[in-house]
Design an enzyme around this catalytic site. Structure first.
Site, PDB file in Angstrom:
ATOM      1  N   VAL A   1       0.821  -1.215   0.000  1.00  0.00           N
ATOM      2  CA  VAL A   1       0.000   0.000   0.000  1.00  0.00           C
ATOM      3  C   VAL A   1       0.852   1.261   0.000  1.00  0.00           C
ATOM      4  O   VAL A   1       0.342   2.354  -0.279  1.00  0.00           O
ATOM      5  CB  VAL A   1      -0.984   0.021   1.193  1.00  0.00           C
ATOM      6  CG1 VAL A   1      -1.963  -1.141   1.097  1.00  0.00           C
ATOM      7  CG2 VAL A   1      -0.255   0.033   2.529  1.00  0.00           C
TER       8      VAL A   1
ATOM      9  N   TYR B   1       4.393   5.713  15.726  1.00  0.00           N
ATOM     10  CA  TYR B   1       3.177   4.919  15.502  1.00  0.00           C
ATOM     11  C   TYR B   1       1.941   5.733  15.885  1.00  0.00           C
ATOM     12  O   TYR B   1       0.958   5.787  15.129  1.00  0.00           O
ATOM     13  CB  TYR B   1       3.234   3.626  16.311  1.00  0.00           C
ATOM     14  CG  TYR B   1       2.050   2.715  16.045  1.00  0.00           C
ATOM     15  CD1 TYR B   1       2.043   1.873  14.940  1.00  0.00           C
ATOM     16  CD2 TYR B   1       0.953   2.697  16.893  1.00  0.00           C
ATOM     17  CE1 TYR B   1       0.961   1.039  14.683  1.00  0.00           C
ATOM     18  CE2 TYR B   1      -0.131   1.874  16.645  1.00  0.00           C
ATOM     19  CZ  TYR B   1      -0.124   1.051  15.541  1.00  0.00           C
ATOM     20  OH  TYR B   1      -1.204   0.232  15.289  1.00  0.00           O
TER      21      TYR B   1
ATOM     22  N   THR C   1      -3.279 -10.252  17.100  1.00  0.00           N
ATOM     23  CA  THR C   1      -2.843 -10.347  15.718  1.00  0.00           C
ATOM     24  C   THR C   1      -1.383 -10.778  15.691  1.00  0.00           C
ATOM     25  O   THR C   1      -0.735 -10.911  16.734  1.00  0.00           O
ATOM     26  CB  THR C   1      -2.974  -8.982  15.021  1.00  0.00           C
ATOM     27  OG1 THR C   1      -2.100  -8.053  15.675  1.00  0.00           O
ATOM     28  CG2 THR C   1      -4.410  -8.465  15.082  1.00  0.00           C
TER      29      THR C   1
END
Length: 266
Positions: free
Chosen positions: A67, A174, A209
Site C-alpha cells: 500500500v 506509531y 494479531t
C-alpha cells in the site's frame, strides 16, 4: 434483523480488503465471503499468506500489494473495477508497527527505567511507519474514491488505533501515524459523503494479531488489566468494521469508533 438477513448483508457486493493476509484483514475478508459478497479481493504484501486465505474461499481472489506504492494501489483498484464494473466496499487494514522501538520500551521496563526512544529513533524507522500507515491510507482512500465517485455510492472503513488517543510512551511515530490516519479519514469523509461515499474508522485497542504476537512479553503484560476486557480477537474488531461498511451504519460518516475493551474513552 434476522440471522438470515444478517448473513447476506454484503450480497452481490464487490469488496477490497488490504492487510488481508492475517489478523483483522483476514477475518474481515473471510466474513465478507460468508455474508454473500460476489467478489472479495484480498490484498497483502505477504503473497503466501493471502494466497492461503483465498485457497479455501471461492469468492476471494488474492493480490500481492504494497500500500506504500501509490501506482500499485491505483492498479489494484483499477483491476477490480475493470473486472467487476464497480467497487462497493473497501476495508483498509494494512499497517505496520516498529518492533525495534517496542524492544527499547520493553528493555527500559525490565530495567525499571523510563523509556528513551525519541532521541534514538532513526529517520528510516520514522519513514517506514509513516509510509505504510499514513501514506498507504492516503493511497487507498484516493484510489477508492476515484473508483466509487462515478457510481455515487460506496463504503470505506479504515483500521486506525486507540494509540492515537492513549499515546504510548516511547512510541511517537506509531501514534502520530494513526492520529494522521484518523484525521485524514475524517477529512475525506466530510468531502465524499456528497458523492454518496461513506468513510469511517475503527480504532482498536490490544488485539490478538501477528503484530501483537511479536510484542515483548513485558509490554503485553502491561496491557493486562482485570478491570477491562482482555485482548480482542480479530473477528471482534472485524465485526465492528463490517457494521460500519453495512447499510445499518448509513448515518455514520467520519466516525472513529473506539474498540479497546474499556481501557479508556475519548
Amino acid at each position: 434483523m434476522s440471522e438470515g438477513v444478517q448473513h447476506r448483508r454484503f450480497a452481490d457486493k464487490v469488496a477490497l480488503v488490504t492487510g488481508a493476509g492475517s489478523g483483522m484483514g483476514a477475518a474481515i475478508a473471510r466474513q465478507l465471503a460468508v455474508e454473500g459478497a460476489r467478489r472479495v479481493v484480498a490484498a497483502d504484501l505477504n503473497g503466501e499468506a493471502v494466497k492461503a486465505l483465498a485457497a479455501g474461499l471461492s469468492v476471494v481472489r488474492a493480490v500481492v500489494l504494497d500500500v506504500a506504492d501509490p501506482a500499485a494501489v491505483d492498479d489494484a483498484v483499477a483491476d477490480v473495477v475493470r473486472e467487476h464494473g464497480r467497487l462497493d466496499v473497501v476495508v483498509h487494514a494494512a499497517g505496520v508497527d516498529d518492533p525495534q522501538a517496542k524492544q527499547l520500551i520493553a528493555d527500559a521496563l525490565d530495567e525499571g527505567c523510563p523509556p528513551e526512544v525519541t532521541d534514538r529513533l532513526g529517520d528510516d524507522s520514522w519513514r517506514r511507519v509513516m509510509r505504510v500507515n499514513l501514506d498507504g491510507t492516503f493511497h487507498v482512500l484516493r484510489a477508492a474514491v476515484r473508483a466509487m465517485r462515478p457510481a455515487g455510492a460506496g463504503a470505506i472503513v479504515v483500521i486506525g488505533s486507540s494509540s492515537a488517543f492513549d499515546t504510548p510512551v516511547g512510541y511517537p511515530h506509531y501514534s502520530a501515524s494513526k492520529a494522521g490516519v484518523h484525521a485524514l479519514s475524517q477529512a475525506v469523509a466530510k468531502e465524499v459523503i456528497a458523492s454518496g461515499i461513506r468513510v469511517n474508522v475503527v480504532a482498536p485497542g490490544p488485539t490478538e494479531t501477528g503484530m501483537a504476537a511479536r510484542t515483548p512479553k513485558v509490554l503485553r503484560n502491561g496491557f493486562a488489566d482485570p478491570r477491562v476486557r482482555p485482548y480482542a480477537t480479530p473477528e471482534e474488531v472485524g465485526d465492528i468494521a463490517l457494521f460500519l461498511a453495512s447499510d445499518a451504519a448509513m448515518n455514520l460518516v467520519g466516525a472513529v469508533l473506539l474498540a479497546n475493551g474499556g481501557r479508556f474513552t475519548a
